[in-house]
Design a protein around this motif. Structure first.
Motif, mmCIF file in Angstrom:
data_model
loop_
_atom_site.group_PDB
_atom_site.id
_atom_site.type_symbol
_atom_site.label_atom_id
_atom_site.label_comp_id
_atom_site.label_asym_id
_atom_site.label_seq_id
_atom_site.Cartn_x
_atom_site.Cartn_y
_atom_site.Cartn_z
ATOM 1 N N ASP A 46 27.040 31.700 37.904
ATOM 2 C CA ASP A 46 27.049 33.143 37.658
ATOM 3 C C ASP A 46 28.431 33.682 37.304
ATOM 4 N N VAL A 47 29.450 32.787 37.273
ATOM 5 C CA VAL A 47 30.797 33.227 36.923
ATOM 6 C C VAL A 47 31.575 32.039 36.374
ATOM 7 N N ILE A 48 32.434 32.296 35.389
ATOM 8 C CA ILE A 48 33.406 31.302 34.951
ATOM 9 C C ILE A 48 34.799 31.877 35.166
ATOM 10 N N PHE A 49 35.737 30.997 35.461
ATOM 11 C CA PHE A 49 37.136 31.372 35.620
ATOM 12 C C PHE A 49 37.881 30.834 34.400
ATOM 13 N N THR A 50 38.699 31.660 33.790
ATOM 14 C CA THR A 50 39.192 31.300 32.459
ATOM 15 C C THR A 50 40.507 31.976 32.131
ATOM 16 N N LEU A 51 41.197 31.411 31.144
ATOM 17 C CA LEU A 51 42.282 32.083 30.440
ATOM 18 C C LEU A 51 41.970 31.920 28.962
ATOM 19 N N CYS A 52 42.004 33.007 28.235
ATOM 20 C CA CYS A 52 41.423 33.030 26.898
ATOM 21 C C CYS A 52 42.204 32.185 25.893
ATOM 22 N N GLY A 53 41.504 31.786 24.850
ATOM 23 C CA GLY A 53 42.071 31.062 23.719
ATOM 24 C C GLY A 53 41.056 31.032 22.605
ATOM 25 N N GLU A 75 24.077 35.831 28.623
ATOM 26 C CA GLU A 75 23.358 35.201 29.732
ATOM 27 C C GLU A 75 23.623 35.879 31.078
ATOM 28 N N GLY A 76 24.442 36.917 31.102
ATOM 29 C CA GLY A 76 24.736 37.614 32.351
ATOM 30 C C GLY A 76 25.674 36.858 33.265
ATOM 31 N N ILE A 77 26.529 36.005 32.700
ATOM 32 C CA ILE A 77 27.513 35.245 33.472
ATOM 33 C C ILE A 77 28.844 35.988 33.414
ATOM 34 N N ALA A 78 29.414 36.279 34.566
ATOM 35 C CA ALA A 78 30.670 37.029 34.613
ATOM 36 C C ALA A 78 31.830 36.168 34.109
ATOM 37 N N VAL A 79 32.784 36.811 33.478
ATOM 38 C CA VAL A 79 33.990 36.154 32.977
ATOM 39 C C VAL A 79 35.181 36.716 33.754
ATOM 40 N N VAL A 80 35.780 35.889 34.602
ATOM 41 C CA VAL A 80 36.941 36.304 35.390
ATOM 42 C C VAL A 80 38.173 35.656 34.773
ATOM 43 N N ASP A 81 39.019 36.482 34.179
ATOM 44 C CA ASP A 81 40.189 35.982 33.473
ATOM 45 C C ASP A 81 41.431 36.063 34.343
ATOM 46 N N VAL A 82 42.181 34.966 34.353
ATOM 47 C CA VAL A 82 43.348 34.816 35.215
ATOM 48 C C VAL A 82 44.599 34.692 34.355
ATOM 49 N N ARG A 83 45.726 34.482 35.013
ATOM 50 C CA ARG A 83 47.001 34.449 34.307
ATOM 51 C C ARG A 83 47.537 33.039 34.058
ATOM 52 N N HIS A 84 46.903 32.030 34.640
ATOM 53 C CA HIS A 84 47.349 30.650 34.440
ATOM 54 C C HIS A 84 46.150 29.733 34.604
ATOM 55 N N GLU A 85 46.047 28.721 33.748
ATOM 56 C CA GLU A 85 44.890 27.843 33.785
ATOM 57 C C GLU A 85 44.787 27.044 35.083
ATOM 58 N N GLN A 86 45.908 26.759 35.732
ATOM 59 C CA GLN A 86 45.828 26.083 37.029
ATOM 60 C C GLN A 86 45.029 26.928 38.019
ATOM 61 N N VAL A 87 45.231 28.237 37.953
ATOM 62 C CA VAL A 87 44.487 29.149 38.832
ATOM 63 C C VAL A 87 42.998 29.092 38.521
ATOM 64 N N ALA A 88 42.646 29.043 37.237
ATOM 65 C CA ALA A 88 41.229 28.963 36.869
ATOM 66 C C ALA A 88 40.589 27.708 37.452
ATOM 67 N N ALA A 89 41.268 26.577 37.353
ATOM 68 C CA ALA A 89 40.710 25.322 37.863
ATOM 69 C C ALA A 89 40.619 25.336 39.381
ATOM 70 N N PRO A 111 44.209 31.337 44.087
ATOM 71 C CA PRO A 111 42.920 31.056 43.444
ATOM 72 C C PRO A 111 41.777 30.832 44.429
ATOM 73 N N PHE A 112 42.042 30.251 45.593
ATOM 74 C CA PHE A 112 40.986 30.120 46.592
ATOM 75 C C PHE A 112 40.568 31.492 47.116
ATOM 76 N N VAL A 113 41.521 32.389 47.300
ATOM 77 C CA VAL A 113 41.188 33.763 47.687
ATOM 78 C C VAL A 113 40.305 34.401 46.620
ATOM 79 N N LEU A 114 40.699 34.243 45.360
ATOM 80 C CA LEU A 114 39.929 34.798 44.244
ATOM 81 C C LEU A 114 38.488 34.298 44.291
ATOM 82 N N ALA A 115 38.321 32.990 44.456
ATOM 83 C CA ALA A 115 36.981 32.403 44.469
ATOM 84 C C ALA A 115 36.182 32.855 45.685
#
Length: 589
Positions: free
Chosen positions: A56-63, A76-90, A456-460
């Motif tokens: 229901d959500v992806i963590f991402t940095l755009c490209g 599809e109703g999947i949320a897009v949560v954009d972060v400031r660094h790809e390590q945070v997304a992972a 990132p764990f707090v975010l998740a």
């Protein structure tokens, strides 16, 4: 659904070696959307496969390589949560999997976007956390031509994932996502990686040529109860044991086997120790919950059962277990059983299913021995260890002793508090004091020891469970690695109570340098500035306080809770206090 076709994928309109930049990719996508309901793009196929898995959500940095996935997620109703660094997304995808039991998903662009995510994937790999990283890639039509951000991602990811592959054709986009998820859950869980070339992702194909997975129909249950003969043997061993002990490891929580583990311990009357994500399986005060007497218990037990945790450095590679005890190991991964130490019995299977089977097999056997004396012996050892530590835990000294900070945090936690530890020495201190009261409410990086997982764990955790309070303890060095995504928490209105144990040092390393090279060289490459993290929090729109007196810690934590904002309490701790776990690390000896 029909079989996929084999012809090369059609490149997105407008793509060529001359238009390979991010803006060119974006323009190509905009021109490629035909609006034909019988045709679908690769990005939309990916989104449909994510939806089928329950994402229901992806963590991402755009490209530019990946934005068609965003477009599909919107549909599809999947949320897009954009972060400031790809390590945070992972890391957030890893954390989301731990909190929810569902796979976490991170989506990053090609080249540096994917390499930035490597640390998060590696951490999930060592922690056995099921997540999927999707990375962009240059167009297949420009393969080996030097396209923008082209790197051999699959080669790099293969050693740190359970599955890594390139999607070769647009029609394969959805079924390869389902394949990756299937591999995430084969045996012990772990991460998968897919790269999707830009022209594969952007192109539109006939819907009838695509294989789209149906929810719940493309992977099997993995909850094996193990070899029945081995289960019977363990039940017999326990029926004749007078001093058993069990250690519940992270797989107990990962496999959601907590209820079975609790029933096992209570029915068979066995003292329980917990590590990793299994902490909180039993609450403090439960008669079967033990914490500070583990070494004593293992030195004196006649049967030791290790469930869902390897004989790695945290277990002294198995050498801390006495030769005279019967050692039993239960694990999802056959490669872990008997690794680094011989065992008397090994069972491969889902920890919850195995323990439930052992409990059932024990019914009707010999009456369980009277273990009251064993419990009293361990409880006395627990009390002695606690009393020995108590003066430092209640110390009024300034700078503040880290044990006092850990004590105040432990007193602050409620049954709904998810605790996250991100740091070296300061979190090692907290490990002996902070005890979650509910299963699944402890999060740390795991055996890779990755600093920077905290934000990132707090975010998740807060995104997945907005009903829960999230409390995080950071070392100042650890927070610095991913701390800018504090702004992401503010932007998405995800309040939490954060504490920075600030000693202006990477103190765990400083101790090792002092021990090896002497006091004159103890501060080479490990000393940080005296940073006011409370001011940093306020600058980004959160709540911040500075604490120098231990009596002020509790009130500051409560004010942070009441603020309803992402918060950082900057607590100045004694830089010359070191955790026993730090001092006992073999690398410093």
């Amino acid at each position: 659904m029909s079989q996929t076709t084999t012809e090369p994928p059609a490149a997105a309109a407008g793509s060529s070696p001359e238009t390979d930049g991010e803006s060119g990719a974006t323009a190509a996508i905009l021109r490629a959307r035909s609006g034909d309901p019988d045709r679908i793009s690769g990005g939309h196929l990916v989104a449909k496969a994510l939806k089928a898995e329950g994402v229901d959500v992806i963590f991402t940095l755009c490209g530019g390589h990946i934005i068609d996935i965003y477009d599909g997620c919107v549909d599809e109703g999947i949320a897009v949560v954009d972060v400031r660094h790809e390590q945070v997304a992972a890391h957030a995808a890893d954390g989301y999997a731990r909190v929810t039991g569902k796979p976490g998903v991170a989506v990053v662009t090609a080249g540096p976007g994917t390499t930035d995510a490597v640390t998060g994937v590696a951490n999930a790999f060592r922690a056995e956390s099921p997540m999927l990283l999707i990375g962009g890639q240059g167009a297949l039509s420009q393969h080996k031509m030097g396209s923008l951000q082209d790197l051999p991602h699959v080669d790099m990811m293969t050693p740190i994932t359970k599955f890594a592959a390139t999607v070769p054709h647009t029609t394969r986009s959805a079924d390869m996502v389902s394949m990756a998820f299937r591999e995430c859950y084969a045996g012990a869980p772990g991460p998968s990686f897919l790269e999707i070339p830009r022209d594969v992702l952007d192109a539109e194909v006939d819907l009838k040529d695509c294989t789209i997975p149906e929810p719940g129909r493309y992977r099997v249950s993995t909850k094996s109860a193990g070899d029945p003969a081995a289960v019977e043997r363990l039940a017999d061993v326990l029926a004749h044991s007078s001093k058993p002990a069990v250690l519940l490891g992270s797989q107990v929580w990962t496999g959601r086997g907590t209820d079975a583990a609790i029933d096992f311990a209570r029915t068979l009357d066995i003292p329980v120790f917990m590590n990793g994500s299994a902490r909180g399986s039993l609450p403090p005060g439960d008669p079967h919950h033990f914490h500070l007497s583990r070494r004593y218990a293992f030195n004196n037990a006649d049967v030791i059962i290790i469930v869902g945790t390897p004989f790695d450095f945290r277990m002294g590679y198995g050498r801390r277990l006495p030769a005279g005890a019967t050692v039993v190991q239960i694990d999802m991964d056959y490669r872990t059983v008997g690794k680094n130490r011989d065992i008397d019995l090994g069972i491969v299977g889902d920890p919850g299913a195995v323990l439930a089977a052992v409990t059932a097999a024990s019914s009707g056997r010999l009456a369980k021995p009277n273990r009251r004396a064993w419990f009293e012996e361990l409880r006395a050892e627990e009390s002695a260890a606690y009393q020995k530590r108590l003066p430092r835990q209640l110390s009024d000294a300034s700078p503040i002793h880290p044990l006092r900070l850990a004590h105040e945090i432990n007193e602050f936690l409620t049954e709904d508090s998810i605790y996250i530890g991100d740091g070296g020495d300061i979190v090692t201190f907290s490990g002996g004091v902070v005890q979650p009261k509910t299963p699944g409410h402890w999060m740390d990086p795991g055996p890779l020891g990755t600093l920077g997982v905290g934000v990132p764990f707090v975010l998740a955790a807060k995104y997945a469970r907005p009903d829960k309070e999230v409390v995080a303890l950071f070392g100042d060095g650890a927070f610095s690695l991913t701390g800018w995504d504090f702004e992401t928490l503010v932007r998405f209105d995800l309040p939490f109570v954060g504490v920075v144990g600030n000693n202006s040092s990477m103190n765990q390393i400083r101790y090792g340098q002092m021990r090896k090279y002497g006091e004159a060289r103890q501060r080479v490459g490990n000393t940080l500035g005296d940073v006011r993290y409370d001011e940093f929090a306020r600058m980004l729109g959160g709540y911040g306080e500075e604490v120098r007196d231990p009596a002020d810690i509790g009130p500051a934590l409560r004010r942070a809770r009441e603020s309803g904002l992402p918060s950082l309490i900057n607590v100045w701790v004694d830089p010359d206090a070191y955790a026993p776990g730090t001092m006992n690390q073999t690398m410093y000896k």
